[in-house]
Enzyme design. Structure first.
Site, PDB file in Angstrom:
ATOM      1  N   PHE A  47       0.859  -1.194   0.000  1.00 61.85           N
ATOM      2  CA  PHE A  47       0.000   0.000   0.000  1.00 61.85           C
ATOM      3  C   PHE A  47       0.889   1.236   0.000  1.00 61.85           C
ATOM      4  O   PHE A  47       0.740   2.156   0.788  1.00 61.85           O
ATOM      5  CB  PHE A  47      -0.917  -0.029   1.238  1.00 61.85           C
ATOM      6  N   THR A  81       3.077   3.794  -3.086  1.00 63.30           N
ATOM      7  CA  THR A  81       2.630   4.627  -4.205  1.00 63.30           C
ATOM      8  C   THR A  81       1.606   3.892  -5.066  1.00 63.30           C
ATOM      9  O   THR A  81       0.517   4.404  -5.334  1.00 63.30           O
ATOM     10  CB  THR A  81       3.855   5.012  -5.084  1.00 63.30           C
ATOM     11  N   GLU A 101       0.434  -5.293 -16.975  1.00 60.16           N
ATOM     12  CA  GLU A 101       0.544  -4.097 -17.818  1.00 60.16           C
ATOM     13  C   GLU A 101       1.361  -2.992 -17.135  1.00 60.16           C
ATOM     14  O   GLU A 101       2.162  -2.302 -17.766  1.00 60.16           O
ATOM     15  CB  GLU A 101      -0.858  -3.576 -18.160  1.00 60.16           C
ATOM     16  N   ASP A 115      16.297  -1.579 -13.569  1.00 61.40           N
ATOM     17  CA  ASP A 115      14.841  -1.518 -13.774  1.00 61.40           C
ATOM     18  C   ASP A 115      14.507  -1.627 -15.268  1.00 61.40           C
ATOM     19  O   ASP A 115      13.617  -2.390 -15.656  1.00 61.40           O
ATOM     20  CB  ASP A 115      14.311  -0.192 -13.190  1.00 61.40           C
ATOM     21  N   LYS A 134      12.472  -4.661 -17.286  1.00 64.80           N
ATOM     22  CA  LYS A 134      11.345  -4.384 -18.188  1.00 64.80           C
ATOM     23  C   LYS A 134      11.615  -4.956 -19.588  1.00 64.80           C
ATOM     24  O   LYS A 134      10.700  -5.438 -20.260  1.00 64.80           O
ATOM     25  CB  LYS A 134      11.094  -2.870 -18.253  1.00 64.80           C
ATOM     26  N   GLY A 167       4.687   6.795 -11.386  1.00 64.00           N
ATOM     27  CA  GLY A 167       3.819   7.689 -10.621  1.00 64.00           C
ATOM     28  C   GLY A 167       2.533   6.979 -10.227  1.00 64.00           C
ATOM     29  O   GLY A 167       2.136   5.976 -10.820  1.00 64.00           O
TER      30      GLY A 167
HETATM   31  P1  NAP Z   1       6.465   1.605  -2.191  1.00 70.33           P
HETATM   32  O1  NAP Z   1       5.838   2.948  -2.243  1.00 70.33           O
HETATM   33  O2  NAP Z   1       7.792   1.448  -1.571  1.00 70.33           O
HETATM   34  O3  NAP Z   1       5.428   0.621  -1.446  1.00 70.33           O
HETATM   35  C1  NAP Z   1       5.746  -0.695  -1.171  1.00 70.33           C
HETATM   36  C2  NAP Z   1       4.636  -1.306  -0.313  1.00 70.33           C
HETATM   37  O4  NAP Z   1       4.966  -2.661  -0.110  1.00 70.33           O
HETATM   38  C3  NAP Z   1       4.494  -0.664   1.062  1.00 70.33           C
HETATM   39  O5  NAP Z   1       3.144  -0.436   1.351  1.00 70.33           O
HETATM   40  C4  NAP Z   1       5.064  -1.717   2.013  1.00 70.33           C
HETATM   41  O6  NAP Z   1       4.409  -1.802   3.263  1.00 70.33           O
HETATM   42  C5  NAP Z   1       4.738  -2.974   1.247  1.00 70.33           C
HETATM   43  N1  NAP Z   1       5.591  -4.069   1.707  1.00 70.33           N
HETATM   44  C6  NAP Z   1       6.931  -4.097   1.883  1.00 70.33           C
HETATM   45  N2  NAP Z   1       7.327  -5.301   2.332  1.00 70.33           N
HETATM   46  C7  NAP Z   1       6.202  -6.034   2.486  1.00 70.33           C
HETATM   47  C8  NAP Z   1       5.940  -7.332   2.950  1.00 70.33           C
HETATM   48  N3  NAP Z   1       6.916  -8.157   3.350  1.00 70.33           N
HETATM   49  N4  NAP Z   1       4.658  -7.764   2.976  1.00 70.33           N
HETATM   50  C9  NAP Z   1       3.649  -6.955   2.573  1.00 70.33           C
HETATM   51  N5  NAP Z   1       3.828  -5.705   2.108  1.00 70.33           N
HETATM   52  C10 NAP Z   1       5.085  -5.256   2.083  1.00 70.33           C
HETATM   53  O7  NAP Z   1       6.568   0.987  -3.644  1.00 70.33           O
HETATM   54  P2  NAP Z   1       5.750   1.403  -4.957  1.00 70.33           P
HETATM   55  O8  NAP Z   1       6.403   2.584  -5.575  1.00 70.33           O
HETATM   56  O9  NAP Z   1       4.311   1.433  -4.639  1.00 70.33           O
HETATM   57  O10 NAP Z   1       6.102   0.172  -5.904  1.00 70.33           O
HETATM   58  C11 NAP Z   1       5.499  -1.083  -5.706  1.00 70.33           C
HETATM   59  C12 NAP Z   1       5.867  -2.012  -6.859  1.00 70.33           C
HETATM   60  O11 NAP Z   1       5.367  -1.455  -8.078  1.00 70.33           O
HETATM   61  C13 NAP Z   1       7.373  -2.165  -7.047  1.00 70.33           C
HETATM   62  O12 NAP Z   1       7.635  -3.491  -7.429  1.00 70.33           O
HETATM   63  C14 NAP Z   1       7.694  -1.202  -8.200  1.00 70.33           C
HETATM   64  O13 NAP Z   1       8.787  -1.626  -8.957  1.00 70.33           O
HETATM   65  C15 NAP Z   1       6.422  -1.263  -9.013  1.00 70.33           C
HETATM   66  N6  NAP Z   1       6.095  -0.061  -9.794  1.00 70.33           N
HETATM   67  C16 NAP Z   1       6.202   1.169  -9.241  1.00 70.33           C
HETATM   68  C17 NAP Z   1       5.842   2.282  -9.978  1.00 70.33           C
HETATM   69  C18 NAP Z   1       5.921   3.666  -9.412  1.00 70.33           C
HETATM   70  O14 NAP Z   1       5.729   4.640 -10.175  1.00 70.33           O
HETATM   71  N7  NAP Z   1       6.184   3.832  -8.119  1.00 70.33           N
HETATM   72  C19 NAP Z   1       5.402   2.124 -11.298  1.00 70.33           C
HETATM   73  C20 NAP Z   1       5.304   0.849 -11.845  1.00 70.33           C
HETATM   74  C21 NAP Z   1       5.645  -0.243 -11.069  1.00 70.33           C
HETATM   75  P3  NAP Z   1       4.507  -0.626   4.363  1.00 70.33           P
HETATM   76  O15 NAP Z   1       3.622   0.467   3.803  1.00 70.33           O
HETATM   77  O16 NAP Z   1       3.964  -1.258   5.579  1.00 70.33           O
HETATM   78  O17 NAP Z   1       5.942  -0.216   4.435  1.00 70.33           O
HETATM   79  N1  HSE Z   2      11.011   3.281 -10.817  1.00 68.30           N
HETATM   80  C1  HSE Z   2      10.304   3.033 -12.021  1.00 68.30           C
HETATM   81  C2  HSE Z   2      10.624   4.117 -13.019  1.00 68.30           C
HETATM   82  C3  HSE Z   2       8.837   2.987 -11.743  1.00 68.30           C
HETATM   83  O1  HSE Z   2      11.139   5.163 -12.620  1.00 68.30           O
HETATM   84  O2  HSE Z   2      10.381   3.926 -14.215  1.00 68.30           O
HETATM   85  C4  HSE Z   2       8.006   2.602 -12.940  1.00 68.30           C
HETATM   86  O3  HSE Z   2       8.268   1.297 -13.340  1.00 68.30           O
END
Ligand code: NAP
Ligand code: HSE
Length: 427
Positions: free
Chosen positions: A13, A15, A129, A201, A205, A302
């Site tokens: 939970f 971003t 996706e 990263d 991809k 984002g």
């Molecule tokens: P983030 O903001 O760091 O959030 C990660 C979440 O995972 C947090 O809520 C954390 O819990 C939870 N978590 C960590 N360890 C855990 C565990 N052992 N069991 C259950 N939950 C756990 O990361 P994010 O940016 O949302 O990214 C999440 C995924 O999406 C990543 O794999 C990333 O590569 C991918 N992604 C991100 C984006 C982007 O723009 N940010 C875009 C595309 C894909 P707590 O809140 O309790 O710490």
């Molecule tokens: N950290 C990744 C990026 C998130 O900057 O492209 C989206 O996959």
């Protein structure tokens, strides 16, 4: 008795997870129209159960998978930070026949094959996706509306953080460190941002993209991806003055029944499709055998762009309308000019004045030089094998920048023909 709702679980939970949750709340009516049932989120699973969360009263915040499963979800969104964290959850869910929509590219790149097999054995689906190019509808487009094409080549800016950092450094003079901090504040970067700026990263991809399009992993041109740490402000400015830009590019090539891949900073001319892809945007330039050159562009990272991709997958899979790999699309075409790591290609080298002389002395054929009085740096385009350039770099006493040029021979020669008229390029 058929239920009047679909239940969605969310793991992670941050971003992405929070973005998905709020998108489901905000688009509730539209989702009900699309699905024919309400979409509810009875539970979200996080690491830290004590943190305050922006969830409504109908949603439990849990820290154990069994408590999420107790809600009997129809599908689960997985948005944890890395492969190690996501793997046990996704494996368990798929084994139970529960469909998973994941944004976790590291997980898919490292464990995707195994997880897809498990999904197949248990009549579950694994959708992703959001894992490649954030909010751009890339994967579904490739399988849905480009399925008749052979995909010959893909060049993509696939990491939003790196593109944001390079854009800020070039346009605002922001330092690398400050620009990366900004990307982190905006929720673009990975929990470990080295994965963004060191190219991992984009390489995850590329692996996903290759398996998605061609049904197989690529052969890598080098053991490790190249990131953007070595791209200097001086090189960004030199490229701009020369009418081009340095971009961080992931490339997939499909030729002679082989898929090859590379991730590295490249030089593109002003008329290249990736030239104007700026800020956190991603751009994916696809060469299709029928469609020709297609550019898909949009926010690559984002909260809401990523949530958009996740939610669309959720709707598609719950409606049974998701895309599947039909067959491998390998082609047996001749190699392009400037192909793999063992072939000659056009490469822009940057360094202090005198670089072109050293290159000539060392037997390289200089195609053109980018230099003007007052510039303290010179750019030199050579046609050479990457391995020979690596050898030159090792023995040269000063630091040089190395940027493969994303253009064919005709385009490079045309560029220098035109530049000959100006003072910025000379032979
Ligand atoms: P983030 O903001 O760091 O959030 C990660 C979440 O995972 C947090 O809520 C954390 O819990 C939870 N978590 C960590 N360890 C855990 C565990 N052992 N069991 C259950 N939950 C756990 O990361 P994010 O940016 O949302 O990214 C999440 C995924 O999406 C990543 O794999 C990333 O590569 C991918 N992604 C991100 C984006 C982007 O723009 N940010 C875009 C595309 C894909 P707590 O809140 O309790 O710490
Ligand atoms: N950290 C990744 C990026 C998130 O900057 O492209 C989206 O996959």
């Amino acid at each position: 008795m058929s239920r009047t709702e679909y239940k969605l679980g969310i793991i992670g939970f941050g971003t992405v997870g929070e973005g998905v949750y709020h998108s489901v709340q905000e688009r509730a009516e539209r989702l009900e129209e699309l699905l024919g049932k309400r979409l509810t989120v009875p539970a979200v699973l996080v690491k830290d159960g004590e943190k305050s969360r922006s969830t409504g009263p109908e949603t439990k915040v849990v820290t154990l998978l069994k408590d999420l499963l107790a809600e009997k979800p129809d599908a689960v969104v997985e948005a944890t930070p890395d492969a190690e964290t996501g793997y046990p959850y996704v494996r368990e869910l798929l084994k139970m026949g529960i469909t998973v929509v994941t944004a976790n590219k590291e997980l898919l790149a490292k464990k995707g094959e195994e997880l897809e097999e498990i999904a197949g054995e248990h009549q579950a689906e694994l959708l992703c996706e959001a894992a490649v190019a954030g909010g751009i509808p890339l994967l579904n487009t490739l399988r849905h509306t480009l399925k008749t094409n052979e995909i010959l080549q893909v060049n993509g800016i696939l990491n939003g953080t790196s593109n944001y950092v390079l854009t800020r450094m070039r346009t605002e003079g922001t330092t690398f460190g400050k620009a990366l901090e900004e990307a982190q504040e905006k929720g673009y970067a990975e929990a470990v941002p080295d994965k963004d700026v060191d190219g991992w990263d984009a390489s995850y991809k590329s692996t996903i993209l290759s398996r998605w399009i061609f049904g197989q992993e690529p052969e890598w041109e080098s053991a490790e991806p190249e990131g953007i740490r070595t791209v200097t402000a001086e090189d960004l400015s030199l490229a701009e003055h020369a009418g081009g830009r340095v971009k961080h590019v992931a490339s997939l090539k499909n030729e002679q029944n082989r898929i090859t891949a590379a991730v590295r900073p490249c030089f593109v001319f002003g008329d290249h499709p990736l030239y104007a892809v700026e800020d956190v945007n991603n751009g994916v330039h696809i060469e299709g055998s029928l469609a020709g050159d297609v550019l898909l562009q949009g926010p690559g990272a984002g909260k809401y762009p990523t949530a958009s991709a996740v939610v669309e997958d959720v709707v598609n899979v719950l409606n049974g309308r998701h895309e599947k790999l039909v067959q491998n699309r390998l082609v047996n075409r001749e190699k392009d000019e400037g192909g793999g790591a063992d072939e000659e290609q056009f490469i822009l080298l940057t360094g202090s004045e005198g670089l072109s002389r050293h290159l000539s002395v060392n037997g390289f054929s200089v195609t053109g030089k980018l230099h003007e009085p007052g510039w303290n740096r010179e750019g030199v385009v050579v046609k050479a094998k990457p391995a020979d350039i690596t050898g030159f770099k090792k023995q040269y006493r000063e630091a040089i920048g190395i940027y493969p040029v994303l253009a064919d021979g005709k385009q490079v020669l045309h560029y220098f023909e035109q530049r000959k008229q100006t003072r910025a390029a000379s032979f």
